[in-house]
Motif scaffolding. Structure first.
Motif, PDB file in Angstrom:
ATOM      1  N   GLN A  89      -5.800  15.066  -2.702  1.00  0.00           N
ATOM      2  CA  GLN A  89      -4.225  15.694  -2.559  1.00  0.00           C
ATOM      3  C   GLN A  89      -3.004  14.561  -2.827  1.00  0.00           C
ATOM      4  O   GLN A  89      -2.171  14.359  -3.527  1.00  0.00           O
ATOM      5  CB  GLN A  89      -4.264  16.376  -1.592  1.00  0.00           C
ATOM      6  CG  GLN A  89      -5.020  18.161  -1.297  1.00  0.00           C
ATOM      7  CD  GLN A  89      -5.030  18.632  -0.256  1.00  0.00           C
ATOM      8  OE1 GLN A  89      -3.915  18.442   0.425  1.00  0.00           O
ATOM      9  NE2 GLN A  89      -5.712  19.337   0.060  1.00  0.00           N
ATOM     10  N   GLY A  90      -3.361  13.400  -2.342  1.00  0.00           N
ATOM     11  CA  GLY A  90      -2.719  12.152  -2.026  1.00  0.00           C
ATOM     12  C   GLY A  90      -3.800  10.909  -1.943  1.00  0.00           C
ATOM     13  O   GLY A  90      -4.816  10.829  -0.602  1.00  0.00           O
ATOM     14  N   ASP A  91      -4.082   9.508  -2.727  1.00  0.00           N
ATOM     15  CA  ASP A  91      -4.133   8.899  -2.363  1.00  0.00           C
ATOM     16  C   ASP A  91      -3.488   7.937  -2.286  1.00  0.00           C
ATOM     17  O   ASP A  91      -2.749   7.072  -3.147  1.00  0.00           O
ATOM     18  CB  ASP A  91      -5.075   8.431  -3.810  1.00  0.00           C
ATOM     19  CG  ASP A  91      -6.067  10.353  -4.457  1.00  0.00           C
ATOM     20  OD1 ASP A  91      -6.716  10.758  -3.538  1.00  0.00           O
ATOM     21  OD2 ASP A  91      -7.124   9.659  -5.532  1.00  0.00           O
ATOM     22  N   ILE A  92      -4.468   6.313  -1.582  1.00  0.00           N
ATOM     23  CA  ILE A  92      -4.027   5.039  -1.029  1.00  0.00           C
ATOM     24  C   ILE A  92      -4.096   4.338  -2.558  1.00  0.00           C
ATOM     25  O   ILE A  92      -4.747   4.368  -2.975  1.00  0.00           O
ATOM     26  CB  ILE A  92      -4.345   4.486   0.095  1.00  0.00           C
ATOM     27  CG1 ILE A  92      -4.462   5.951   1.483  1.00  0.00           C
ATOM     28  CG2 ILE A  92      -3.781   3.247   0.295  1.00  0.00           C
ATOM     29  CD1 ILE A  92      -4.999   5.499   2.528  1.00  0.00           C
ATOM     30  N   PHE A 104       0.789  -1.176  -0.035  1.00  0.00           N
ATOM     31  CA  PHE A 104       0.142   0.005  -0.054  1.00  0.00           C
ATOM     32  C   PHE A 104       0.918   1.049   0.457  1.00  0.00           C
ATOM     33  O   PHE A 104       2.213   1.443   0.449  1.00  0.00           O
ATOM     34  CB  PHE A 104      -1.187  -0.188   1.322  1.00  0.00           C
ATOM     35  CG  PHE A 104      -2.396  -1.477   0.778  1.00  0.00           C
ATOM     36  CD1 PHE A 104      -3.480  -1.072   0.907  1.00  0.00           C
ATOM     37  CD2 PHE A 104      -1.621  -2.101   1.177  1.00  0.00           C
ATOM     38  CE1 PHE A 104      -4.201  -2.219   0.667  1.00  0.00           C
ATOM     39  CE2 PHE A 104      -2.987  -3.226   1.735  1.00  0.00           C
ATOM     40  CZ  PHE A 104      -3.603  -2.658   1.260  1.00  0.00           C
ATOM     41  N   PHE A 105       0.730   2.482  -0.774  1.00  0.00           N
ATOM     42  CA  PHE A 105       1.490   3.652  -0.796  1.00  0.00           C
ATOM     43  C   PHE A 105       0.544   4.495  -1.015  1.00  0.00           C
ATOM     44  O   PHE A 105      -0.289   4.077  -1.527  1.00  0.00           O
ATOM     45  CB  PHE A 105       2.349   3.481  -1.765  1.00  0.00           C
ATOM     46  CG  PHE A 105       1.885   3.089  -3.082  1.00  0.00           C
ATOM     47  CD1 PHE A 105       2.220   4.351  -3.965  1.00  0.00           C
ATOM     48  CD2 PHE A 105       1.971   1.841  -3.598  1.00  0.00           C
ATOM     49  CE1 PHE A 105       1.438   4.073  -5.407  1.00  0.00           C
ATOM     50  CE2 PHE A 105       1.184   1.971  -5.306  1.00  0.00           C
ATOM     51  CZ  PHE A 105       1.373   2.859  -5.954  1.00  0.00           C
ATOM     52  N   VAL A 106       1.210   5.649  -0.903  1.00  0.00           N
ATOM     53  CA  VAL A 106       0.236   7.036  -0.956  1.00  0.00           C
ATOM     54  C   VAL A 106       0.923   7.616  -2.754  1.00  0.00           C
ATOM     55  O   VAL A 106       2.478   7.665  -2.697  1.00  0.00           O
ATOM     56  CB  VAL A 106       0.415   7.887  -0.242  1.00  0.00           C
ATOM     57  CG1 VAL A 106      -0.130   9.422  -0.653  1.00  0.00           C
ATOM     58  CG2 VAL A 106      -0.914   7.794   0.777  1.00  0.00           C
ATOM     59  N   SER A 107      -0.351   8.243  -3.402  1.00  0.00           N
ATOM     60  CA  SER A 107       0.252   9.230  -4.993  1.00  0.00           C
ATOM     61  C   SER A 107      -0.144  10.450  -4.716  1.00  0.00           C
ATOM     62  O   SER A 107      -1.333  10.230  -4.134  1.00  0.00           O
ATOM     63  CB  SER A 107       0.281   8.183  -6.542  1.00  0.00           C
ATOM     64  OG  SER A 107       1.312   8.882  -7.247  1.00  0.00           O
ATOM     65  N   ARG A 108       0.592  11.355  -5.463  1.00  0.00           N
ATOM     66  CA  ARG A 108      -0.259  12.669  -4.732  1.00  0.00           C
ATOM     67  C   ARG A 108      -0.069  13.023  -6.745  1.00  0.00           C
ATOM     68  O   ARG A 108      -0.114  13.978  -7.047  1.00  0.00           O
ATOM     69  CB  ARG A 108       0.825  13.962  -3.728  1.00  0.00           C
ATOM     70  CG  ARG A 108       0.656  13.490  -2.738  1.00  0.00           C
ATOM     71  CD  ARG A 108       1.146  14.056  -1.592  1.00  0.00           C
ATOM     72  NE  ARG A 108       1.388  14.196  -0.245  1.00  0.00           N
ATOM     73  CZ  ARG A 108       1.810  13.135   0.555  1.00  0.00           C
ATOM     74  NH1 ARG A 108       3.519  12.285   0.169  1.00  0.00           N
ATOM     75  NH2 ARG A 108       1.363  13.220   1.885  1.00  0.00           N
ATOM     76  N   GLU A 109       0.258  12.091  -7.234  1.00  0.00           N
ATOM     77  CA  GLU A 109       0.067  12.558  -9.034  1.00  0.00           C
ATOM     78  C   GLU A 109      -1.024  12.929  -9.295  1.00  0.00           C
ATOM     79  O   GLU A 109      -1.786  12.038  -9.046  1.00  0.00           O
ATOM     80  CB  GLU A 109       0.826  11.123  -9.631  1.00  0.00           C
ATOM     81  CG  GLU A 109       0.779  11.835 -11.282  1.00  0.00           C
ATOM     82  CD  GLU A 109       1.409  10.763 -12.098  1.00  0.00           C
ATOM     83  OE1 GLU A 109       1.812  10.704 -13.323  1.00  0.00           O
ATOM     84  OE2 GLU A 109       2.009   9.625 -11.395  1.00  0.00           O
ATOM     85  N   LEU A 110      -1.330  13.639  -9.929  1.00  0.00           N
ATOM     86  CA  LEU A 110      -2.745  14.489 -10.198  1.00  0.00           C
ATOM     87  C   LEU A 110      -3.235  13.327 -10.946  1.00  0.00           C
ATOM     88  O   LEU A 110      -3.529  13.777 -12.463  1.00  0.00           O
ATOM     89  CB  LEU A 110      -2.932  15.622 -10.670  1.00  0.00           C
ATOM     90  CG  LEU A 110      -2.501  16.499  -9.463  1.00  0.00           C
ATOM     91  CD1 LEU A 110      -2.733  17.653  -9.433  1.00  0.00           C
ATOM     92  CD2 LEU A 110      -3.366  15.847  -8.279  1.00  0.00           C
TER      93      LEU A 110
END
Length: 198
Positions: free
Chosen positions: A19-22, A6-12
């Motif tokens: 702003q940041g999704d899992i 599981f990780f967070v990316s702030r790429e739109l």
């Protein structure tokens, strides 16, 4: 079962919730990584218009009435929204459901972020600037006797770990003996990673 990440990316990316999704990914049969899948947007899933941080997966489904849970935090720098800790339960079909605030761990006046739950589901560490910190963000810990109990009142882990600098992103080893965490600024002025053993 599948071992994944599981990780967070702030790429739109198209369809981004905020702003940041899992996201979640796992190894395929040939050792490559599967294309990451973004978890659902609120209210159906855990991602919101804010910045999700520190996803911590806990699979206690083999224990008495255990569950598969994803703990994380939500916050925002712009607009300023202090962090709160949340949990989302894995539903049938491998989807994660609506996220609920973990009320007994959150302090309305503090920035509570980046939870990490021990593999047995009975201990959680997180970063907070609540009253009682030694400076900026500190690492706090809470426990519970069983998976069905509420979390205890959080306790500052103390000056062996916490300083006047900002401690964040705590992570417990599977057996709970080691704690990894970040500190900023470190001795040379940037962020450093530390480990301590109990």
């Amino acid at each position: 079962g599948k071992k994944g990440l599981f990780f967070v990316s702030r790429e739109l990316l198209p369809g981004a919730c905020g702003q940041g999704d899992i996201y979640y990914t796992h190894h395929t049969g040939n050792g490559a990584w599967k294309e990451p899948e973004r978890l659902l947007c609120a209210p159906a899933g855990p991602n919101s218009e804010l910045d999700e941080q520190g996803p911590s997966w806990v699979d206690v489904s083999g224990k008495l009435r255990g569950k598969k849970m994803l703990y994380f935090s939500r916050s925002s720098v712009t607009p300023n929204v202090p962090g709160e800790l949340y949990v989302s339960e894995r539903q049938n079909g491998a989807r994660f459901g609506t996220a609920s605030a973990v009320g007994e761990l959150n302090d309305a006046a503090a920035n509570d972020i980046q939870p990490n739950v021990r593999a047995n589901g009975l201990e959680v560490v997180f970063s907070s600037n609540r009253a009682g910190t030694l400076g900026a963000q500190d690492i706090w810990v809470a426990t519970r006797a069983t998976l069905n109990d509420r979390w205890s009142a959080p306790v500052n882990v103390g000056s062996v770990v916490n300083t006047a600098a900002a401690e964040s992103r705590p992570s417990l080893s599977q057996d709970g003996r080691q704690l990894l965490f970040g500190r900023a600024p470190g001795p040379e002025g940037s962020s450093d990673i530390y480990v301590t053993t109990r």
